[in-house]
Design a protein around this motif. Sequence first.
Motif, PDB file in Angstrom:
ATOM      1  N   ALA A   1      50.023 104.759  81.847  1.00  0.00           N
ATOM      2  CA  ALA A   1      51.261 105.278  80.712  1.00  0.00           C
ATOM      3  C   ALA A   1      52.604 104.822  81.212  1.00  0.00           C
ATOM      4  O   ALA A   1      53.498 104.069  80.843  1.00  0.00           O
ATOM      5  N   LEU A   2      52.813 105.044  82.663  1.00  0.00           N
ATOM      6  CA  LEU A   2      54.260 104.519  83.286  1.00  0.00           C
ATOM      7  C   LEU A   2      54.043 102.846  83.306  1.00  0.00           C
ATOM      8  O   LEU A   2      55.173 102.557  83.119  1.00  0.00           O
ATOM      9  N   GLU A   3      53.388 102.454  83.608  1.00  0.00           N
ATOM     10  CA  GLU A   3      52.897 100.859  83.693  1.00  0.00           C
ATOM     11  C   GLU A   3      53.275 100.277  82.299  1.00  0.00           C
ATOM     12  O   GLU A   3      54.285  99.317  82.301  1.00  0.00           O
ATOM     13  N   VAL A   4      52.461 100.666  81.284  1.00  0.00           N
ATOM     14  CA  VAL A   4      52.878  99.943  80.090  1.00  0.00           C
ATOM     15  C   VAL A   4      54.279 100.394  79.320  1.00  0.00           C
ATOM     16  O   VAL A   4      54.987  99.460  79.030  1.00  0.00           O
TER      17      VAL A   4
ATOM     18  N   GLU B   1      42.737  98.159  79.917  1.00  0.00           N
ATOM     19  CA  GLU B   1      43.433  99.129  79.446  1.00  0.00           C
ATOM     20  C   GLU B   1      44.923  99.018  78.964  1.00  0.00           C
ATOM     21  O   GLU B   1      45.371  99.401  78.118  1.00  0.00           O
ATOM     22  N   ILE B   2      45.476  98.092  79.947  1.00  0.00           N
ATOM     23  CA  ILE B   2      46.952  97.664  79.580  1.00  0.00           C
ATOM     24  C   ILE B   2      47.070  97.117  77.990  1.00  0.00           C
ATOM     25  O   ILE B   2      47.821  97.521  77.280  1.00  0.00           O
ATOM     26  N   GLU B   3      46.088  96.142  77.863  1.00  0.00           N
ATOM     27  CA  GLU B   3      46.240  95.479  76.670  1.00  0.00           C
ATOM     28  C   GLU B   3      45.671  96.272  75.354  1.00  0.00           C
ATOM     29  O   GLU B   3      46.207  96.275  74.364  1.00  0.00           O
TER      30      GLU B   3
ATOM     31  N   SER C   1      53.096  89.947  72.367  1.00  0.00           N
ATOM     32  CA  SER C   1      52.527  91.107  71.995  1.00  0.00           C
ATOM     33  C   SER C   1      52.864  92.481  72.645  1.00  0.00           C
ATOM     34  O   SER C   1      52.740  93.370  72.271  1.00  0.00           O
ATOM     35  N   MET C   2      54.204  92.282  73.442  1.00  0.00           N
ATOM     36  CA  MET C   2      54.724  93.341  74.224  1.00  0.00           C
ATOM     37  C   MET C   2      55.433  94.214  73.057  1.00  0.00           C
ATOM     38  O   MET C   2      56.390  93.884  72.468  1.00  0.00           O
ATOM     39  N   PRO C   3      55.081  95.668  72.776  1.00  0.00           N
ATOM     40  CA  PRO C   3      55.715  96.281  71.833  1.00  0.00           C
ATOM     41  C   PRO C   3      57.247  96.595  72.506  1.00  0.00           C
ATOM     42  O   PRO C   3      57.438  96.605  73.331  1.00  0.00           O
ATOM     43  N   ILE C   4      58.171  96.551  71.225  1.00  0.00           N
ATOM     44  CA  ILE C   4      59.317  96.815  71.589  1.00  0.00           C
ATOM     45  C   ILE C   4      59.879  98.188  70.762  1.00  0.00           C
ATOM     46  O   ILE C   4      59.477  98.547  69.620  1.00  0.00           O
TER      47      ILE C   4
END
Length: 732
Positions: free
Chosen positions: A103-106, A74-76, A129-132
């Motif tokens: 939501a908070l974790e991501v 789900e995180i991905e 891949s981490m959004p900025i």
Amino acid sequence: MQGILEVLLSALPEAIGGLIAAGIVALLSYLFVKRLRKEPVAVNENNEITAQPPAPQIFSNLPPGTEFIGRKKEIERVKEALNSRWPVICIDGIGGIGKTSLALEVTNACYRFSKSNLSDEKSDESQSSMPIFDGFIWCSAKDREMRLNDILDTVARTLDWQGIAQQPCEEKREAVNKLLRAKRYLLIVDNFETITDEDVRDFILKIPEPSKALVTSREQKLSQANAISIKGLEKDEAFNLIRKEGHRLGLKALEQADDNLLLHLYQATGGAPLAIKWAVGQIKQKGQSLDAVLKSLHEAKGDIFEEVFNKSWDLLSGEAQSILMVMPIFVSSASKEAIEAASDVHHFPLDQALGQLVEMWLVEVTDDLEEKKRRYSVHPLTRAFARSKLAAETEWGNKANERLAEFMLISLMEDNLNSEDKKNSQFASQELPNILSSAKWCFENKLWRKFIDFHIAIDKILAFGGYYDERINFGLMQNEAAKKIGEDKIAAECAVWILGWTYFQQDDLEKADHKFNEGLKYFQQVNNEWWIATTKRLAALVSREKGDFDKAEKLIQSALETFERISNSVDEKSFDKKYNYWWCREYNKSDIPNSLMTLGGIAFRKKEYKLAQEYYEKCNEIFKSFENKEQYFHSIFHLGMISLEKSQSKRAMQLFKESLKGSKEVHWIDLEADSKLGIALLKENTGEFEKAMQFSTDALKIYERLGKQRHIRKTNVLVQRLTEKISKQTAV
């Protein structure tokens, strides 16, 4: 600017070669970014420009994340969606399934990575891949009705544009859209399904690029969104959570239990994290076996949480039930003292009851070591359950609300009494939402006198804290409450000091003038000399801003004559009794010098600097004589402005520095901004444009937080002028 750089990049290669052109454009981009962030351009010993990473500046009001288990897929999926072109992403699922936690974790991971991307810090989240994002705005509709205006205010305040929050809703929406269009921000709206305001839905769906919206919802309301539906934890993840909870609560049997035994609990809860935690909490209680908990869970089926609550309720002591029932009265979190007052549970029984509630996960508590700093809160589902219990006990609930109101009022008054700075109350800063809620309850339940007492105690904090909208709303309520009990004088005082003055601060001169005239009419009818003079003094400020100096001078001269007559004939003790207003003790000695300050301001606007200086110097002496530090430093600032106009730069700088230092001593943020603006103007005159920009932007930030429109416009003009001068200076 970016468009210009792209044109340069496409045109220069033909003239001077691609590599050289790219280098020039890169250099211009670097200088442009440096200029936007108001940072010095770094050079080495050979005067060569060297790029330095900008300081971190990621805005966020994200709540801290908690220990998170599983959900790797789900995180991905959420990260992938945030990196896509989808403007809106929705995490949906049943209540208690872990939408908010996901939501908070991501978002917290994105925040850490975004922050590290702007600095030399190293982050664990180093994946490409981490959004900025440039900022993260968290809005929760869990325990209150959220409307579009609430979301717009949260965006403005999180991104440090406080002034936007003071604008009308339509203008506010346009301004917030500009902010969201300017940079890549992530707006997170939690518990979207509880929102009934269609304007919120429209705003979310039309969020401008490059910003995005991430919402959590128990319902699939947003068909246009990229939906990520989550179900219960995987079996291994659920077993891990059960064991961790068993370890935390000291349940060794559960921590070491066989997988086959845990499988029954996993199946009964459907892998819902919140239900698992509650179930383990039930096992902790004396007499509750796993079989008994499983039976309760199975019988609940789709209504699982209500069944768990009902079972928990039966296990609670009478004191714990009382405490749980009062928790919905609080807007957000609560202190132990406030809970004690509302529930009427004291001493050891209070500690025992809170301990029981915390153990059963019905109440959550912060981990502060000092008891006074600890805050207690409840999950929204718990709040809803407790509210239903409270609704069934109407008389008890009213007494609880009244006890809490009495506690809030007495605590606020004691804090004001013990604090030299009544506009900077520590108690009010911690409890403001609950204070306002208690005051509103008094109004709604027609406790008119107590509401008026509340407003008297809190008004200065609203005024000096920049809570102008709240001050207007409560001023209107006070006006009505005063009339209900025949206190026409208080209603008129409210019209002048609260409504008229606040409208003036918001630059709504017509409304301010209307309220001043409304109050003046009453005070003339009852022949209250002091209030007539006070209202005229304030009304003169409106006339001054409108440019009607003759009217302003007539009003202030009339007020001054009255103040002089009163000061010569009425001693301080009888004055307080005769002119019974809650600010009289502070303002009676200041009436004459304040009037002279107004005359000085009129003379300054007319460019009669010598006369203005005479007024301000006289005020300065008077304020110093009875140690009114606030107005003493205020008059110092005005003398600095006169020195600035007379090109006495050295003298002006001395005065501005003194008023700036004084503003911090007396905690007067308005004066701090004024002093910084004065220094900025001086720095501009001496060609120190970079320093002038720093002081002017600091001042602008304060003005926008306070919503002082006239000052915002004036400072914006200066910032624009400095921007042009810095640009020309850099080009040379």
